[in-house]
Each structure stands twice: as C-alpha cells, then as structure tokens.
Motif scaffolding. Structure first.
Motif, PDB file in Angstrom:
ATOM      1  N   MET A   1      48.837  61.257  63.839  1.00 41.26           N
ATOM      2  CA  MET A   1      50.294  61.367  63.836  1.00 41.26           C
ATOM      3  C   MET A   1      50.707  62.828  63.952  1.00 41.26           C
ATOM      4  SD  MET A   1      52.978  60.267  60.832  1.00 41.26           S
ATOM      5  CE  MET A   1      52.174  61.290  59.603  1.00 41.26           C
ATOM      6  N   THR A   2      51.807  63.050  64.680  1.00 40.02           N
ATOM      7  CA  THR A   2      52.497  64.334  64.713  1.00 40.02           C
ATOM      8  C   THR A   2      53.911  64.052  64.240  1.00 40.02           C
ATOM      9  OG1 THR A   2      51.152  65.135  66.544  1.00 40.02           O
ATOM     10  CG2 THR A   2      53.259  66.240  66.175  1.00 40.02           C
ATOM     11  N   ILE A   3      54.389  64.836  63.276  1.00 39.45           N
ATOM     12  CA  ILE A   3      55.675  64.538  62.643  1.00 39.45           C
ATOM     13  C   ILE A   3      56.583  65.766  62.674  1.00 39.45           C
ATOM     14  CG2 ILE A   3      54.857  65.088  60.321  1.00 39.45           C
ATOM     15  CD1 ILE A   3      56.521  62.578  59.396  1.00 39.45           C
ATOM     16  N   SER A   4      57.877  65.523  62.817  1.00 38.45           N
ATOM     17  CA  SER A   4      58.853  66.622  62.843  1.00 38.45           C
ATOM     18  C   SER A   4      59.151  67.106  61.426  1.00 38.45           C
ATOM     19  CB  SER A   4      60.165  66.138  63.484  1.00 38.45           C
ATOM     20  OG  SER A   4      60.849  65.259  62.606  1.00 38.45           O
ATOM     21  N   ASP A   5      59.869  68.212  61.375  1.00 42.88           N
ATOM     22  CA  ASP A   5      60.428  68.664  60.104  1.00 42.88           C
ATOM     23  C   ASP A   5      61.504  67.670  59.685  1.00 42.88           C
ATOM     24  OD1 ASP A   5      58.884  70.977  60.245  1.00 42.88           O
ATOM     25  OD2 ASP A   5      60.467  72.116  61.242  1.00 42.88           O
ATOM     26  N   ARG A   6      61.924  67.736  58.433  1.00 41.09           N
ATOM     27  CA  ARG A   6      63.070  66.932  57.989  1.00 41.09           C
ATOM     28  C   ARG A   6      64.317  67.563  58.592  1.00 41.09           C
ATOM     29  NH1 ARG A   6      63.044  63.535  53.915  1.00 41.09           N
ATOM     30  NH2 ARG A   6      64.825  64.453  52.864  1.00 41.09           N
ATOM     31  N   LEU A   7      65.125  66.755  59.267  1.00 41.73           N
ATOM     32  CA  LEU A   7      66.244  67.264  60.053  1.00 41.73           C
ATOM     33  C   LEU A   7      67.570  66.683  59.588  1.00 41.73           C
ATOM     34  CD1 LEU A   7      64.530  66.598  63.479  1.00 41.73           C
ATOM     35  CD2 LEU A   7      64.733  68.812  62.340  1.00 41.73           C
ATOM     36  N   GLY A   8      68.626  67.489  59.686  1.00 36.98           N
ATOM     37  CA  GLY A   8      69.968  67.015  59.388  1.00 36.98           C
ATOM     38  C   GLY A   8      70.800  68.102  58.742  1.00 36.98           C
TER      39      GLY A   8
ATOM     40  N   ASP B   1      74.673  74.604  67.098  1.00 37.03           N
ATOM     41  CA  ASP B   1      74.830  73.457  66.204  1.00 37.03           C
ATOM     42  C   ASP B   1      75.420  72.250  66.938  1.00 37.03           C
ATOM     43  OD1 ASP B   1      74.479  72.153  63.796  1.00 37.03           O
ATOM     44  OD2 ASP B   1      76.455  72.701  63.051  1.00 37.03           O
ATOM     45  N   LEU B   2      74.771  71.848  68.024  1.00 32.98           N
ATOM     46  CA  LEU B   2      75.232  70.720  68.831  1.00 32.98           C
ATOM     47  C   LEU B   2      74.712  69.377  68.328  1.00 32.98           C
ATOM     48  CD1 LEU B   2      74.666  72.297  72.360  1.00 32.98           C
ATOM     49  CD2 LEU B   2      76.838  72.067  71.133  1.00 32.98           C
ATOM     50  N   PHE B   3      73.587  69.380  67.643  1.00 35.00           N
ATOM     51  CA  PHE B   3      72.928  68.143  67.245  1.00 35.00           C
ATOM     52  C   PHE B   3      72.983  67.942  65.734  1.00 35.00           C
ATOM     53  CE2 PHE B   3      70.776  69.531  71.122  1.00 35.00           C
ATOM     54  CZ  PHE B   3      70.855  68.391  71.895  1.00 35.00           C
ATOM     55  N   GLU B   4      73.234  66.722  65.328  1.00 35.87           N
ATOM     56  CA  GLU B   4      73.114  66.366  63.903  1.00 35.87           C
ATOM     57  C   GLU B   4      71.655  66.506  63.469  1.00 35.87           C
ATOM     58  OE1 GLU B   4      73.961  65.187  60.071  1.00 35.87           O
ATOM     59  OE2 GLU B   4      75.461  65.494  61.629  1.00 35.87           O
ATOM     60  N   ARG B   5      70.751  66.002  64.308  1.00 35.07           N
ATOM     61  CA  ARG B   5      69.313  66.131  64.083  1.00 35.07           C
ATOM     62  C   ARG B   5      68.692  66.598  65.392  1.00 35.07           C
ATOM     63  NH1 ARG B   5      71.352  62.058  61.458  1.00 35.07           N
ATOM     64  NH2 ARG B   5      71.149  62.115  59.198  1.00 35.07           N
ATOM     65  N   GLU B   6      68.135  67.779  65.369  1.00 36.11           N
ATOM     66  CA  GLU B   6      67.633  68.413  66.584  1.00 36.11           C
ATOM     67  C   GLU B   6      66.510  67.598  67.224  1.00 36.11           C
ATOM     68  OE1 GLU B   6      68.064  69.796  63.667  1.00 36.11           O
ATOM     69  OE2 GLU B   6      69.216  71.619  63.892  1.00 36.11           O
TER      70      GLU B   6
ATOM     71  N   LYS C   1      45.924  62.858  73.489  1.00 37.18           N
ATOM     72  CA  LYS C   1      45.642  64.118  72.799  1.00 37.18           C
ATOM     73  C   LYS C   1      46.937  64.915  72.785  1.00 37.18           C
ATOM     74  CE  LYS C   1      42.970  68.335  72.978  1.00 37.18           C
ATOM     75  NZ  LYS C   1      42.007  69.141  73.712  1.00 37.18           N
ATOM     76  N   VAL C   2      47.362  65.347  71.622  1.00 33.85           N
ATOM     77  CA  VAL C   2      48.569  66.163  71.514  1.00 33.85           C
ATOM     78  C   VAL C   2      48.218  67.592  71.910  1.00 33.85           C
ATOM     79  CG1 VAL C   2      50.274  67.127  69.924  1.00 33.85           C
ATOM     80  CG2 VAL C   2      49.666  64.715  69.775  1.00 33.85           C
ATOM     81  N   LEU C   3      48.898  68.090  72.934  1.00 35.85           N
ATOM     82  CA  LEU C   3      48.676  69.450  73.413  1.00 35.85           C
ATOM     83  C   LEU C   3      49.619  70.432  72.732  1.00 35.85           C
ATOM     84  CD1 LEU C   3      48.318  68.627  77.206  1.00 35.85           C
ATOM     85  CD2 LEU C   3      46.502  68.933  75.505  1.00 35.85           C
ATOM     86  N   ASP C   4      50.817  69.955  72.404  1.00 40.43           N
ATOM     87  CA  ASP C   4      51.804  70.834  71.778  1.00 40.43           C
ATOM     88  C   ASP C   4      52.933  69.975  71.225  1.00 40.43           C
ATOM     89  OD1 ASP C   4      52.971  73.200  70.950  1.00 40.43           O
ATOM     90  OD2 ASP C   4      53.545  73.856  72.958  1.00 40.43           O
ATOM     91  N   SER C   5      53.695  70.542  70.309  1.00 37.83           N
ATOM     92  CA  SER C   5      54.928  69.895  69.844  1.00 37.83           C
ATOM     93  C   SER C   5      55.994  70.977  69.724  1.00 37.83           C
ATOM     94  CB  SER C   5      54.716  69.179  68.517  1.00 37.83           C
ATOM     95  OG  SER C   5      54.367  70.079  67.500  1.00 37.83           O
ATOM     96  N   PHE C   6      57.247  70.544  69.793  1.00 40.58           N
ATOM     97  CA  PHE C   6      58.347  71.496  69.856  1.00 40.58           C
ATOM     98  C   PHE C   6      59.556  70.939  69.124  1.00 40.58           C
ATOM     99  CE2 PHE C   6      62.218  72.960  72.094  1.00 40.58           C
ATOM    100  CZ  PHE C   6      62.116  74.320  71.861  1.00 40.58           C
ATOM    101  N   GLN C   7      60.069  71.720  68.204  1.00 44.52           N
ATOM    102  CA  GLN C   7      61.307  71.386  67.509  1.00 44.52           C
ATOM    103  C   GLN C   7      62.400  72.284  68.057  1.00 44.52           C
ATOM    104  OE1 GLN C   7      61.522  69.046  64.690  1.00 44.52           O
ATOM    105  NE2 GLN C   7      63.534  69.207  65.587  1.00 44.52           N
ATOM    106  N   TYR C   8      63.402  71.684  68.707  1.00 41.82           N
ATOM    107  CA  TYR C   8      64.491  72.454  69.302  1.00 41.82           C
ATOM    108  C   TYR C   8      65.253  73.206  68.219  1.00 41.82           C
ATOM    109  CZ  TYR C   8      68.729  73.515  71.942  1.00 41.82           C
ATOM    110  OH  TYR C   8      69.783  74.164  72.538  1.00 41.82           O
TER     111      TYR C   8
END
Length: 95
Positions: free
Chosen positions: A46-53, A84-89, A71-78
């Motif tokens: 599993m690959t998981i994001s940060d807690r967002l909001g 501040d356009l997104f409630e959850r990025e 295979k996960v090569l990379d992950s990206f959190q905008y």
C-alpha cells in the motif's frame, strides 16, 4: 460473514485498488485491512497519502496493489497551500 471479510474477498479480486475518504484518526484501520488482505499470501502492498483537509475532518487516499503486478515508482502530494483550491489535495501514484 463480517463486513471486513466481504471487503477482503472483493479487494483480492483486483491487482490495483484506490480507497478514498479514509477517515480514521487512529490511522490503523487501513493497515488492518491490508493485513487481512495479506493473511493468505502477503501479496499486497500500500501507498497512502497524508491526512488531508482544511478542518479537523481529515481524509486519506490509499493505493493498494499486488506486488507481483505493480511497482510504485513515485508518489506525489499536490501542494495547494498557495491558492487553496482543493478541500483535499490530489494524491498521485506513478506505477
């Protein structure tokens, strides 16, 4: 059968699954779910994001995938702190 047993049977049908709106302050439920998926053969990761909001109501995204297929090569959190356009990025995973 328990709800978790049904979820495990469904998730094991797929090689790649995105789970959205994970709302668990303890941050353990999704890890417990992946452990249940892996009980037979330890085939998933599993690959998981940060807690967002913006508020105290935080959510996460999780990509659960079969290791032999993906295979996960990379992950990206905008980073949306400037506009501040997104409630959850958005969260992206490169496989």
């Amino acid at each position: 059968p328990a709800v978790t047993d049904i979820l495990v049977r469904i998730l094991r049908r797929y090689d790649l699954v995105l789970v959205q709106e994970i709302r668990d302050k303890s941050e353990t439920a999704i890890y417990d779910l992946v452990a249940m998926i892996n009980a037979k053969d330890n085939a998933y990761n599993m690959t998981i994001s940060d807690r967002l909001g913006r508020t105290s109501s935080k959510e996460q995204y999780a990509f659960i995938y079969r290791r032999e297929t993906w295979k996960v090569l990379d992950s990206f959190q905008y980073n949306d702190s400037k506009h501040d356009l997104f409630e959850r990025e958005p969260f992206a995973v490169l496989v």
